[in-house]
Scaffold this active site. Structure first.
Site, PDB file in Angstrom:
ATOM      1  N   ARG A  43       0.715  -1.235   0.086  1.00 15.02           N
ATOM      2  CA  ARG A  43       0.123   0.001   0.051  1.00 15.02           C
ATOM      3  C   ARG A  43       0.805   1.247   0.282  1.00 15.02           C
ATOM      4  NH1 ARG A  43      -5.153  -1.116   3.760  1.00 15.02           N
ATOM      5  NH2 ARG A  43      -6.199  -2.818   2.614  1.00 15.02           N
ATOM      6  N   ASP A 150     -14.158   9.598   9.745  1.00 11.43           N
ATOM      7  CA  ASP A 150     -13.230   8.527   9.514  1.00 11.43           C
ATOM      8  C   ASP A 150     -11.909   9.234   9.748  1.00 11.43           C
ATOM      9  OD1 ASP A 150     -13.436   5.754   8.038  1.00 11.43           O
ATOM     10  OD2 ASP A 150     -11.621   6.643   7.739  1.00 11.43           O
TER      11      ASP A 150
END
Length: 278
Positions: A43, A150
């Site tokens: 990632r 978030d």
């Protein structure tokens, strides 16, 4: 910086991995055990290429010198698997049992529910919650507002738009699609957008669950599902007790299907699996 490493594969050594896992843990409480090393390498490699860096050692130095890079680090590491009306039993419980209990003793001018979708990802959860509540609004004569948070700014940007590929709403009931979603045309053909009225019920914000609670209101309903599985027990306990402190008496906490509050010190009353009440 120029990106000259489009096809480069980066090696993530143990020392650099430990630095990154410690940084992530300090920032947001996510525990990246040894089995996550390849996920981290995969990632973050794109981020290294975007920055024009040649190694994770260079990225470590970049992180140390640019604290704001932590946001991009957490954007890359965060897992954002979600769907509309995921774990539908929670929405059914809230609309068939929870609402009546929450609204029973409220005066007419105080029948406004405040909800928190913590770890809202790309928005499917708060939009599902808004649709479920709206369908009962006339029956119970109440209103509602949802705060959706978030840690990832990337997913929040997507959530605010409220635009999804048709495949993302394939399992949503036709009656809900017709009432609350608009079909895309032209360049947006093959996608849908959540209707304006439902979007207006939700305020999307970046918030780290490790941070002190900074809002000046409490909630009646909190959804925090499939988020705490990434935390160690002591952080789970801190987060759960934070939720307890900002819930109104009688309010509900919903956690994910693979989560429970067992082995965590808390004051919540158990209602049924994954559902708790203050």
């Amino acid at each position: 910086m120029l990106n000259n490493n489009t096809h480069q594969n980066f090696e993530l050594g143990e020392k650099d991995f430990n630095f990154i896992r410690n940084r992530v843990y300090e920032e947001c409480g996510i525990n990246l055990h040894e089995g996550k090393k390849e996920l981290v390498r995969s990632r973050l490699s794109k981020r290294l290429r975007d920055l024009g860096l040649k190694s994770f050692k260079e990225y470590k130095l970049f992180l140390e010198q640019n604290h704001e890079e932590s946001i991009n680090l957490l954007n890359a590491i965060s897992t954002n698997l979600t769907s509309f009306f995921r774990e539908k039993k929670h929405f059914d419980f809230l609309t068939e049992k929870g609402l009546e209990a929450l609204l029973a003793s409220r005066q007419r001018d105080k029948r406004v529910l405040k909800c928190w979708s913590a770890g809202c990802s790309t928005g499917e959860e708060p939009y599902s919650l808004a649709c479920a509540l709206d369908m009962k609004r006339d029956f119970y004569n109440f209103d509602f507002h949802i705060m959706a948070t978030d840690i990832s700014t990337d997913v929040l940007d997507k959530a605010k738009m409220g635009i999804y590929e048709m495949s993302r709403v394939a399992g949503v009931e036709i009656s809900i699609l017709k009432k609350y979603f608009q079909k895309g045309t032209g360049q947006r053909k093959g996608s849908v957008r959540v209707g304006r009225e439902i979007r207006s019920k939700i305020n999307f914000l970046r918030f780290n669950l490790m941070e002190p609670y900074r809002f000046n209101f409490d909630f009646d309903v909190i959804f925090c599902r499939n988020v705490m599985i990434y935390f160690e027990k002591k952080i789970q306990s801190a987060v759960v007790n934070k939720f307890y402190n900002v819930l109104n008496p009688g309010g509900y906490l919903f956690v994910g299907h693979s989560e429970s509050l067992m082995n965590i010190e808390h004051k919540f009353k158990y209602v049924e699996p994954t559902i708790y009440q203050k």
